[in-house]
Design a protein around this motif. Structure first.
Motif, PDB file in Angstrom:
ATOM      1  N   LEU A  30       6.356   1.784  13.086  1.00  0.00           N
ATOM      2  CA  LEU A  30       4.937   2.048  12.826  1.00  0.00           C
ATOM      3  C   LEU A  30       4.533   1.583  11.433  1.00  0.00           C
ATOM      4  CD1 LEU A  30       4.593   5.601  14.418  1.00  0.00           C
ATOM      5  CD2 LEU A  30       3.594   3.469  15.278  1.00  0.00           C
ATOM      6  N   LYS A  31       5.429   1.718  10.455  1.00  0.00           N
ATOM      7  CA  LYS A  31       5.123   1.245   9.101  1.00  0.00           C
ATOM      8  C   LYS A  31       4.887  -0.262   9.086  1.00  0.00           C
ATOM      9  CE  LYS A  31       7.369   4.787   6.246  1.00  0.00           C
ATOM     10  NZ  LYS A  31       8.468   5.068   5.288  1.00  0.00           N
ATOM     11  N   VAL A  87       0.823  -1.214   0.000  1.00  0.00           N
ATOM     12  CA  VAL A  87       0.000   0.000   0.000  1.00  0.00           C
ATOM     13  C   VAL A  87       0.853   1.258   0.000  1.00  0.00           C
ATOM     14  CG1 VAL A  87      -1.623   1.319   1.397  1.00  0.00           C
ATOM     15  CG2 VAL A  87      -1.977  -1.124   1.073  1.00  0.00           C
ATOM     16  N   GLY A  88       1.887   1.296   0.853  1.00  0.00           N
ATOM     17  CA  GLY A  88       2.771   2.452   0.909  1.00  0.00           C
ATOM     18  C   GLY A  88       2.070   3.725   1.318  1.00  0.00           C
ATOM     19  N   VAL A  89       2.336   4.803   0.580  1.00  0.00           N
ATOM     20  CA  VAL A  89       1.805   6.114   0.947  1.00  0.00           C
ATOM     21  C   VAL A  89       0.285   6.176   0.818  1.00  0.00           C
ATOM     22  CG1 VAL A  89       1.940   7.151  -1.351  1.00  0.00           C
ATOM     23  CG2 VAL A  89       2.276   8.587   0.674  1.00  0.00           C
ATOM     24  N   LEU A  90      -0.318   5.254   0.067  1.00  0.00           N
ATOM     25  CA  LEU A  90      -1.777   5.220  -0.037  1.00  0.00           C
ATOM     26  C   LEU A  90      -2.440   4.769   1.262  1.00  0.00           C
ATOM     27  CD1 LEU A  90      -2.405   3.754  -3.602  1.00  0.00           C
ATOM     28  CD2 LEU A  90      -2.847   6.070  -2.812  1.00  0.00           C
ATOM     29  N   SER A  91      -1.625   4.375   2.241  1.00  0.00           N
ATOM     30  CA  SER A  91      -2.177   3.937   3.529  1.00  0.00           C
ATOM     31  C   SER A  91      -2.991   5.044   4.184  1.00  0.00           C
ATOM     32  CB  SER A  91      -1.047   3.492   4.467  1.00  0.00           C
ATOM     33  OG  SER A  91      -0.131   4.552   4.685  1.00  0.00           O
ATOM     34  N   LEU A 107      -0.936   0.122   7.998  1.00  0.00           N
ATOM     35  CA  LEU A 107      -1.297  -0.297   6.638  1.00  0.00           C
ATOM     36  C   LEU A 107      -0.157  -0.160   5.641  1.00  0.00           C
ATOM     37  CD1 LEU A 107      -4.767   1.512   6.527  1.00  0.00           C
ATOM     38  CD2 LEU A 107      -4.415  -0.958   6.697  1.00  0.00           C
ATOM     39  N   TRP A 108       0.865   0.589   5.969  1.00  0.00           N
ATOM     40  CA  TRP A 108       1.913   0.953   5.024  1.00  0.00           C
ATOM     41  C   TRP A 108       2.508  -0.256   4.305  1.00  0.00           C
ATOM     42  CZ3 TRP A 108       3.697   6.015   4.016  1.00  0.00           C
ATOM     43  CH2 TRP A 108       4.812   6.097   3.193  1.00  0.00           C
ATOM     44  N   ASN A 109       2.869  -1.284   5.040  1.00  0.00           N
ATOM     45  CA  ASN A 109       3.546  -2.448   4.452  1.00  0.00           C
ATOM     46  C   ASN A 109       2.598  -3.602   4.152  1.00  0.00           C
ATOM     47  OD1 ASN A 109       6.086  -1.321   4.385  1.00  0.00           O
ATOM     48  ND2 ASN A 109       6.700  -2.115   6.376  1.00  0.00           N
TER      49      ASN A 109
END
Length: 450
Positions: free
Chosen positions: A202-203, A30-34, A207-209
């Protein structure tokens, strides 16, 4: 030589395969779309809360019985519940549209086709993938989404702090070194190291990873379940969703007392077979268009809400209202209210306003009107601000204001009549306070002269 060439080609092939796999895995995350996805989860949590037993019962017993709603919006509970249902359905449609866009990044073909499957479910109730969850599973999903939203919000704040530290460190390095600045740079570098560790931690937790398939799966199952819950609450259609709300307490029992689902008539428009079938969301969106007789159709709801709130403040302290403030208030009035007010006040400007009994009666009257009109005005401001700034706050709201609790569907003539009455009362109270102040000043001056 041939073996060496073959080994080199094999090495390149393996290397390219690994690079492709890494690239694929990177794209699948997801990355920055988190942050955007956390916003969608927040809206889903809010919608689920709106459809809880407690909220629906409060909607029926409290919100529908608001005096202001009955006086200038409607006293037809079926119509009001239809508005509530249509607004929630529209919010679901907007979130579903965003999920459909994100689902295109998934590897799972079923998730990629979410948009079509969701429209099919909305119109026919057919859940071919079994995406509607039981109440127990939905509660587990709710807790998971709530955790992801909270951690993602924390990540956003920590990344902002990381950016601030990096900027401070860069500025410090631009100036000539000194013993004090060198120590500050060391401190900032240490702080930067630990801040990066915090962001990395936190990543991993938020959702980030996470993969698109994993995240979209949660969103898809949740929104299917929420739509099923909406239809259960307002129309009595279960669509495989286990009912935990007694029918006597459901909104659908108020709108549709019949026990036979085949004879239901939707508030938002019938879904029966016709020559030109209307989709579920289209039929609901039509109900959200304010009639021509309302403030919403005239684009005056927000303006009148501000006007009412200003008058509310003036009536609380009429002795503090100066001539300039009164003129500013009158300049805000549309022509329809201005002309009506001139007719009501004709000849009164020259008469005395020294009757304390009449002033008391006007105070009681304006407070009574504000008692039911003011909540709608404040709700209008809140409703508008929530939609203007909702992207700034990812955390779901606990107290949700619905459109029928605002001035958007208020009858224009009735609202203007109430505002005119407030202005007439405020005019008399204002003149009474000025005359009493002038008399007190006159008596005080005479006493000092004596």
């Amino acid at each position: 030589m041939a073996l060496e060439t073959w080994l080199i080609k094999l090495k390149k092939t393996i290397s390219n395969t690994l690079d492709t796999a890494r690239s694929s895995n990177h794209k699948a995350n997801v990355g920055v779309l988190s942050f955007e996805i956390a916003g969608h989860m927040s809206k889903l949590l809010q919608l689920w809360n709106c459809l809880s037993d407690t909220t629906i019962i409060r909607l029926r017993d409290e919100s529908l019985s608001l005096e202001g709603v009955h006086k200038i919006v409607s006293n037809d509970e079926s119509f009001l519940l239809g508005l509530a249902c249509a607004e929630m359905a529209e919010n679901i449609r907007v979130v579903a549209k965003s999920i459909s866009r994100i689902s295109k990044r998934c590897q799972d073909s079923d998730l990629q086709g979410f948009g079509g499957w969701f429209d099919e479910f909305a119109n026919s109730g057919h859940d071919r993938h079994g995406w509607v969850l039981s109440s127990k599973d939905m509660e587990a999903k709710r807790k998971k989404m709530d955790k992801y939203v909270t951690i993602t919000v924390t990540l956003y704040k920590e990344m902002e702090e990381l950016s601030t530290i990096e900027n401070c460190l860069r500025k410090c390095k631009e100036y000539k070194p000194s013993s004090i600045k060198e120590q500050k740079i060391v401190d900032l570098q240490t702080k930067l190291f630990w801040q990066r560790q915090e962001v990395k931690y936190l990543k991993e937790r938020c959702l980030w990873n996470k993969s698109f398939d994993m995240v979209v799966s949660i969103l898809v199952r949740s929104i299917f379940t929420i739509l099923a819950r909406l239809k259960l609450v307002f129309f009595g259609f279960e669509f495989g969703y286990p009912s935990c709300l007694p029918r006597s307490l459901s909104a659908s029992a108020t709108v549709h007392p019949t026990q036979n689902p085949d004879t239901f008539h939707f508030v938002s428009g019938p879904l029966k077979t016709s020559s030109k079938p209307v989709s579920f969301f289209e039929s609901n969106s039509k109900l959200l268009k304010p009639p021509s007789s309302t403030l919403g159709a005239a684009a005056l709801a927000l303006h009148y809400a501000n006007l009412i709130i200003i008058m509310e403040k003036m009536i609380k302290s009429p002795q503090l209202v100066g001539i300039d403030a009164r003129d500013d208030l009158y300049s805000m009035l549309p022509s329809s209210i201005s002309s009506c007010l001139r007719g009501r006040l004709k000849g009164r400007g020259l008469s005395s306003a020294s009757d304390p009994v009449l002033a008391g009666e006007w105070r009681t009257a304006v407070r009574s009107i504000l008692g039911w009109l003011s909540p709608l005005a404040h709700n209008t401001i809140k409703w508008q601000s929530e939609r203007s700034f909702e992207h700034q706050n990812l955390l779901p709201k606990t107290n949700v204001i619905l459109l029928f609790q605002t001035l958007f569907f208020a009858n224009k003539e009735k609202t203007e009549a109430a505002i005119t009455e407030l202005l007439v009362g405020l005019n008399y109270i204002w003149r009474f306070e000025r005359e009493m102040t002038a008399k007190a000043f006159f008596h005080c001056t005479n006493f000092n002269d004596i």
